[in-house]
Design a protein around this motif. Structure first.
Motif, PDB file in Angstrom:
ATOM      1  N   TYR A  15      37.721 -82.283 -47.870  1.00  0.00           N
ATOM      2  CA  TYR A  15      38.057 -83.680 -48.230  1.00  0.00           C
ATOM      3  C   TYR A  15      39.344 -84.132 -47.583  1.00  0.00           C
ATOM      4  CZ  TYR A  15      34.219 -83.940 -51.488  1.00  0.00           C
ATOM      5  OH  TYR A  15      32.976 -83.972 -52.024  1.00  0.00           O
ATOM      6  N   ASP A  16      40.238 -83.122 -47.369  1.00  0.00           N
ATOM      7  CA  ASP A  16      41.404 -83.323 -46.541  1.00  0.00           C
ATOM      8  C   ASP A  16      42.298 -84.478 -47.010  1.00  0.00           C
ATOM      9  OD1 ASP A  16      42.816 -82.179 -44.533  1.00  0.00           O
ATOM     10  OD2 ASP A  16      41.989 -83.507 -42.970  1.00  0.00           O
ATOM     11  N   GLN A  17      42.375 -84.576 -48.318  1.00  0.00           N
ATOM     12  CA  GLN A  17      43.264 -85.624 -48.817  1.00  0.00           C
ATOM     13  C   GLN A  17      44.472 -84.941 -49.420  1.00  0.00           C
ATOM     14  OE1 GLN A  17      39.816 -86.723 -50.776  1.00  0.00           O
ATOM     15  NE2 GLN A  17      39.908 -88.893 -50.113  1.00  0.00           N
ATOM     16  N   ALA A  21      47.929 -85.941 -55.931  1.00  0.00           N
ATOM     17  CA  ALA A  21      46.842 -86.173 -56.881  1.00  0.00           C
ATOM     18  C   ALA A  21      45.578 -85.465 -56.441  1.00  0.00           C
ATOM     19  CB  ALA A  21      46.575 -87.663 -57.022  1.00  0.00           C
ATOM     20  N   TYR A  22      45.328 -85.516 -55.144  1.00  0.00           N
ATOM     21  CA  TYR A  22      44.095 -84.890 -54.659  1.00  0.00           C
ATOM     22  C   TYR A  22      44.175 -83.367 -54.724  1.00  0.00           C
ATOM     23  CZ  TYR A  22      42.466 -89.450 -53.262  1.00  0.00           C
ATOM     24  OH  TYR A  22      42.049 -90.742 -53.296  1.00  0.00           O
ATOM     25  N   ILE A  23      45.388 -82.852 -54.382  1.00  0.00           N
ATOM     26  CA  ILE A  23      45.558 -81.383 -54.450  1.00  0.00           C
ATOM     27  C   ILE A  23      45.418 -80.925 -55.896  1.00  0.00           C
ATOM     28  CG2 ILE A  23      47.171 -79.460 -54.107  1.00  0.00           C
ATOM     29  CD1 ILE A  23      48.308 -81.119 -51.739  1.00  0.00           C
ATOM     30  N   LEU A  77      37.793 -86.582 -63.717  1.00  0.00           N
ATOM     31  CA  LEU A  77      39.133 -86.079 -63.424  1.00  0.00           C
ATOM     32  C   LEU A  77      39.750 -86.886 -62.282  1.00  0.00           C
ATOM     33  CD1 LEU A  77      41.100 -83.758 -64.230  1.00  0.00           C
ATOM     34  CD2 LEU A  77      40.176 -82.491 -62.262  1.00  0.00           C
ATOM     35  N   LEU A  78      38.948 -87.120 -61.245  1.00  0.00           N
ATOM     36  CA  LEU A  78      39.455 -87.830 -60.069  1.00  0.00           C
ATOM     37  C   LEU A  78      39.861 -89.264 -60.430  1.00  0.00           C
ATOM     38  CD1 LEU A  78      39.929 -87.346 -57.051  1.00  0.00           C
ATOM     39  CD2 LEU A  78      37.736 -88.477 -56.615  1.00  0.00           C
TER      40      LEU A  78
END
Lengths: 350, 261
Positions: A15-17, A21-23, A77-78
């Motif tokens: 997803y490479d974000q 927040a993404y991690i 969650l996201l």
């Protein structure tokens, strides 16, 4: 379990974000997936003993349910962690990916489990095989010990001196054309040998048969020793049907001949008696001694003295009767040794 | 040698005696001079008759075959062929010392072979007595002893006989008689016979004056002699206790002259 974490993490990376927040989302969803795997594992374990089809169905159902729950958890969650909204429409795509993750996990789990099972089975088989070999070895050594004992007994019964001297006597009878005597001596020797060969160490026979075998032996010795050997028997006829271990008396009589008659220049007497008391059969073998002073071993040492073979007789009786017998040596009124056996008449030996 | 061989058969079993006699009848030049059923009888016969060859059973009551060899006076001992039913140790000792032996049951060919061997033995000049080879075999069987070396003895009334780690100190006064058999000396004291490696000369040095030579190979303790019989050819027979008889040759007769007064 570790594998599942790695799989989940690696799947999330594309997803490479790389925002916080993404991690965080990635890590938390991995932990969530990890936690989900625990009940899954328990359920699969539960189904382990079921039929294969039921197990496949269960595993598939668990994969689907697990994947669905995890997808919902990830989406929610996201949306909580970021400002993204309205992602529920993507549920199908997320679910498809999750399905593979869970499928991979379930397959991996089964693979590891099967490998472990196979290894365990192999080990069990090896242990079993080793046990079987040990058993076989034990059996073989027990058999050879039994055979050795039998051979020993045979060698003991077939005293080589007796055998060769008897053959010499037969040759003598033949050379002097006493064919009748030679024939009967051959017949007696054969019958005696057959009796010795066929007699089982543990079987018991009526005293009548035992005395008969003894007479065969004595007739042969009588021809050899001629006037130097005088044998008397006092057998109570009531004792004749009582069962005794086969070839019990013969070694005792052979002893008397070897140690008394065979040594006394003038020869001697042997007296064999059998009496029946209310509970016991009393057998005795006595001789007139060797006529040599100090050559007779002490009575107390007799059972330990090699060459008398008394210990092996005592051992044999112990095996058959336990404590229910007595076997003792004393001085005979004939001048030599008296061996007396008291055997139980009731309660047949084992 | 056209003269026939004088043979004695010794066995405690009458059938075995019969059989040996039958087998020997078909061997040429054999004259059976006696049959004995015990070792004692054999020893007595050997003092009365001249015997060239003796067939001797080993397993006999009273004195067995080996005892007979030990106790027989070397000078009257014939060549011996042992007979045994089963005695591997003895057979090994006989083989090592070239003593002939027969295994029971006897076989005719082996018996005539034994007779031939005995004839050869009797013709050979080297042989001093029939006892030689037989005693060597018995020494091999029982482990021979030897005379303890050294002249300086603390007590000259004892004979030190070394038997392996043991040393028997035999009181001279208990010794009845002694005879030589080749490399060995047989010392007879009561019921004991000590076989030791020694020469007559060596042994004589350790003996006191009551021990005298009465034959080429025999020494007697004069104190042990109970009676003397004169026998033909100028020889005489000494009688000791326990039915022991010893022949005195004409050459040594003077040694016992004093006894006869």
């Amino acid at each position: 379990m570790g594998l599942s974490v790695v799989t989940l993490v690696s799947l999330s990376l594309p997803y490479d974000q790389l925002e916080f927040a993404y991690i965080a989302h990635n890590l938390i969803q991995s932990v969530g997936g990890f936690l989900l795997c625990a009940p899954l594992r328990t359920a699969i374990k539960q189904s382990w003993s079921w039929s294969p089809w039921n197990r496949v169905l269960t595993a598939s159902a668990l994969t689907i349910v697990g994947a669905a729950l995890w997808t919902a958890f990830r989406l929610q969650l996201l949306m909580t962690l970021t400002d993204e909204t309205g992602l529920w429409g993507d549920f199908g795509g997320w679910f498809f990916a999750s399905l593979f993750v869970f499928l991979a996990w379930v397959l991996l789990y089964h693979l590891v489990k099967f490998a472990q099972l196979l290894q365990g089975e192999k080990e069990t088989l090896l242990v079993l095989e080793a046990g079987r070999r040990k058993e076989a070895f034990k059996l073989v050594s027990a058999e050879s010990a039994a055979r050795e004992a039998q051979l020993k007994l045979l060698r003991y019964q077939l005293n080589p001196h007796f055998l060769f001297n008897t053959l010499n006597s037969i040759a003598s009878l033949v050379s002097t054309r006493r064919s009748q005597d030679a024939q009967s001596m051959i017949a007696e020797l054969s019958t005696f040998l057959r009796f010795s060969l066929e007699s089982d160490r543990n079987i018991t026979i009526p005293l009548r048969d035992e005395i008969e075998a003894l007479d065969l032996y004595l007739r042969i010795e009588q021809v050899r020793f001629s006037d130097r050997l005088i044998v008397e028997q006092e057998i109570d006829p009531r004792a004749l049907p009582v069962k005794v271990p086969s070839l019990l008396l013969q070694p005792l009589v052979e002893n008397a001949i070897k140690h008394a008659i065979g040594r006394a220049e003038e020869g001697g007497h042997i007296l064999i008696t059998a009496k029946l008391t209310d509970q016991q059969l009393v057998l005795s073998v006595e001789d007139s001694g060797s006529g040599e002073d100090g050559k007779q071993p002490e009575l107390s040492d007799l059972f330990e003295t090699p060459g008398f073979g008394l210990r092996s007789t005592a051992e044999r009786l112990e095996n058959l009767y336990g404590d229910g017998f007595s076997f003792n040596a004393s001085t005979s009124r004939l001048g030599g040794l008296k061996l007396a056996l008291h055997l139980p008449t009731r309660g047949n030996p084992k | 040698m056209t003269q026939s061989l004088r043979v004695l058969i010794v066995d405690d079993e009458p059938l075995a005696l019969d059989y040996m006699e039958t087998l020997l009848e078909s061997v040429p030049d054999v004259n059976i001079v006696g049959r004995c059923r015990s070792g004692r009888e054999a020893l007595a016969t050997l003092q009365q008759k001249t015997v060239d060859l003796m067939f001797l059973d080993i397993q006999m009551p009273g004195l067995n075959g080996l005892d007979v060899v030990k106790r027989c006076q070397s000078d009257v001992m014939p060549v011996v062929v042992f007979a045994t039913a089963y005695d591997e140790y003895a057979v090994r000792a006989f083989e090592a010392n070239a003593v002939d032996y027969l295994l029971k049951p006897f076989v005719a060919e082996r018996v005539s072979e034994a007779v031939l061997r005995a004839k050869d033995r009797l013709l050979s000049v080297a042989l001093q007595s029939g006892k030689e080879a037989a005693v060597a075999a018995i020494a091999g069987l029982e482990g021979g002893s030897e005379l303890l070396a050294g002249d300086a003895q603390d007590k000259p009334t004892r004979l030190p006989i070394k038997d392996g780690p043991h040393t028997h100190l035999v009181e001279l006064e208990t010794i009845d008689w002694i005879d030589a058999a080749g490399d060995y000396m047989c010392v007879h004291a009561g019921n004991q016979t000590y076989i030791l490696r020694s020469t007559m000369k060596e042994l004589e040095k350790k003996l006191t004056s009551e021990f005298v030579r009465i034959h080429r190979s025999t020494i007697v303790n004069l104190n042990k002699v109970r009676s003397v019989d004169a026998i033909p050819k100028g020889e005489c027979l000494l009688h000791l206790d326990d039915d022991v008889s010893l022949k005195v040759s004409r050459n040594y007769r003077s040694a016992v002259q004093d006894l006869m007064g």
